[in-house]
Enzyme design. Structure first.
Site, PDB file in Angstrom:
ATOM      1  N   LYS A  13      -1.981   4.927   7.041  1.00 42.50           N
ATOM      2  CA  LYS A  13      -0.706   4.895   6.875  1.00 42.50           C
ATOM      3  C   LYS A  13      -0.214   5.911   5.573  1.00 42.50           C
ATOM      4  CE  LYS A  13      -0.450   0.517   6.295  1.00 42.50           C
ATOM      5  NZ  LYS A  13      -1.620   0.019   6.293  1.00 42.50           N
ATOM      6  N   ARG A  88       5.570  -6.069   6.681  1.00 45.02           N
ATOM      7  CA  ARG A  88       4.095  -6.721   7.054  1.00 45.02           C
ATOM      8  C   ARG A  88       4.204  -8.151   7.729  1.00 45.02           C
ATOM      9  NH1 ARG A  88       1.283  -3.331   2.943  1.00 45.02           N
ATOM     10  NH2 ARG A  88      -1.141  -3.419   3.239  1.00 45.02           N
ATOM     11  N   ARG A 122     -13.233   4.000  -0.316  1.00 42.64           N
ATOM     12  CA  ARG A 122     -12.043   4.600  -1.017  1.00 42.64           C
ATOM     13  C   ARG A 122     -12.088   4.732  -2.324  1.00 42.64           C
ATOM     14  NH1 ARG A 122      -6.588   3.083   2.001  1.00 42.64           N
ATOM     15  NH2 ARG A 122      -6.993   0.784   1.092  1.00 42.64           N
ATOM     16  N   ARG A 153     -10.140   0.235  -6.117  1.00 41.93           N
ATOM     17  CA  ARG A 153      -9.094  -0.802  -6.078  1.00 41.93           C
ATOM     18  C   ARG A 153      -9.809  -1.924  -5.992  1.00 41.93           C
ATOM     19  NH1 ARG A 153      -4.726   1.489  -1.884  1.00 41.93           N
ATOM     20  NH2 ARG A 153      -4.766  -0.753  -1.163  1.00 41.93           N
ATOM     21  N   ARG A 164      -7.732  -9.072   3.977  1.00 41.73           N
ATOM     22  CA  ARG A 164      -6.591  -8.088   3.949  1.00 41.73           C
ATOM     23  C   ARG A 164      -6.685  -7.952   5.839  1.00 41.73           C
ATOM     24  NH1 ARG A 164      -7.386  -2.968   0.935  1.00 41.73           N
ATOM     25  NH2 ARG A 164      -5.483  -2.179   1.401  1.00 41.73           N
TER      26      ARG A 164
END
Ligand code: AMP
Length: 207
Positions: A13, A88, A122, A153, A164
Site C-alpha cells: 500500500k 481499517r 522490512r 519496526r 496484524r
C-alpha cells in the site's frame, strides 16, 4: 481524485501510494506514518498508541477517525488524496463515507506467506520513514535516500505481523465487500513487481 489503498500489511500500500500521488499530484495520507511520526516525537498521541502499535493491534477507531478528519480538512486535500492504511474497520469506513465521496478503492491482493516475508524483511528509515527490504538492500543499515539509520519496526517482528494479519482478517477484510457493494472496488494482483502493480492501478483508475 480520492483514493483508498486497501490490503493486508505488507501488500505494498505504502509503496504504491507514493507512486500514485506523484501521478495524481495529491497528498499521501498514511495513518501508520502519522502515528510513527508522533511516536518518534514522543507527543501525547505517540505515547498513547506506542504499545498498541508495537503489539500489532489497531488504534481505537475514535482516535484514528479524528486524526484523519483533521488531516482531510486541510486545504491541500481539496483536489483529492490517497489514503494509505485508512479505513481499517467498518466504523472508520462509515465515518469516512459521511464526510467524503471516494472515487476508487484499490484492493491489493497478496498471499499471506508473501506478506510475512515482506514485512519481516522490512527496514525503515528512522529519519524519513522510507522502507526498504533486505532482499534488495542486503545488510545495509543506512537509508539510500537521506542517509538516516535503518531499523526494524517493532510491529514488523514475526509475532506482531501475525497479530496484524489476524486484525486484518477480522476488521479490515470485510471492507472489500463493503466497497464492492458500492461499485468502487478495484482488485489488483499485488504479488508482482512494484512497477507492474503500479501500471495495473493506473490503467484501472484511468478508465
Ligand atoms: P501501517 O503503517 O499502515 O502498517 O500501520 C502501522 C500500525 O499503525 C498498524 O498496525 C496499526 O497499529 C496502526 N494503524 C494505522 N492505521 C490504522 C487505522 N486506520 N486504524 C487503526 N490502527 C491503525
Amino acid at each position: 481524485m480520492k483514493l483508498i489503498m486497501l490490503g493486508a500489511p505488507g501488500s505494498g500500500k505504502g509503496t504504491q501510494a507514493k507512486k500514485i500521488v506523484e501521478y495524481l499530484k495529491v497528498p499521501h495520507i498514511s495513518t501508520g506514518e502519522i502515528f510513527r511520526k508522533n511516536m518518534r516525537e514522543n507527543t501525547p498521541l505517540g505515547i498513547k498508541v506506542k504499545d498498541i502499535i508495537s503489539e500489532g493491534r489497531l488504534v481505537p477507531d475514535d482516535i484514528t477517525i479524528q486524526i484523519v478528519h483533521e488531516r482531510l480538512i486541510e486545504p491541500d486535500c481539496k483536489k483529492g488524496f490517497v489514503l494509505d492504511g485508512f479505513p481499517r474497520s467498518l466504523p472508520q469506513a462509515v465515518a469516512l463515507d459521511s464526510l467524503h465521496k471516494i472515487d476508487y478503492v484499490i484492493n491489493l491482493d497478496v498471499e499471506n506467506e508473501i506478506v510475512i516475508a515482506r514485512t519481516t524483511g522490512r527496514r525503515t528509515c528512522k529519519t524519513c520513514g522510507t522502507m526498504f527490504n533486505i532482499h534488495e538492500i542486503g545488510g545495509e543499515i543506512v537509508c539510500a535516500k537521506c542517509g538516516g539509520e535503518l531499523y526494524i519496526r517493532t510491529d514488523d517482528t514475526l509475532e506482531a505481523v501475525l497479530e496484524r494479519l489476524e486484525m486484518y482478517e477480522e476488521k479490515t477484510r470485510p471492507l472489500v465487500q463493503y466497497y464492492a457493494k458500492q461499485g468502487k472496488l478495484v482488485n489488483i494482483n499485488a504479488d508482482n513487481e512494484p512497477d507492474k502493480v503500479y501500471k495495473a492501478i493506473i490503467e484501472a483508475i484511468k478508465k
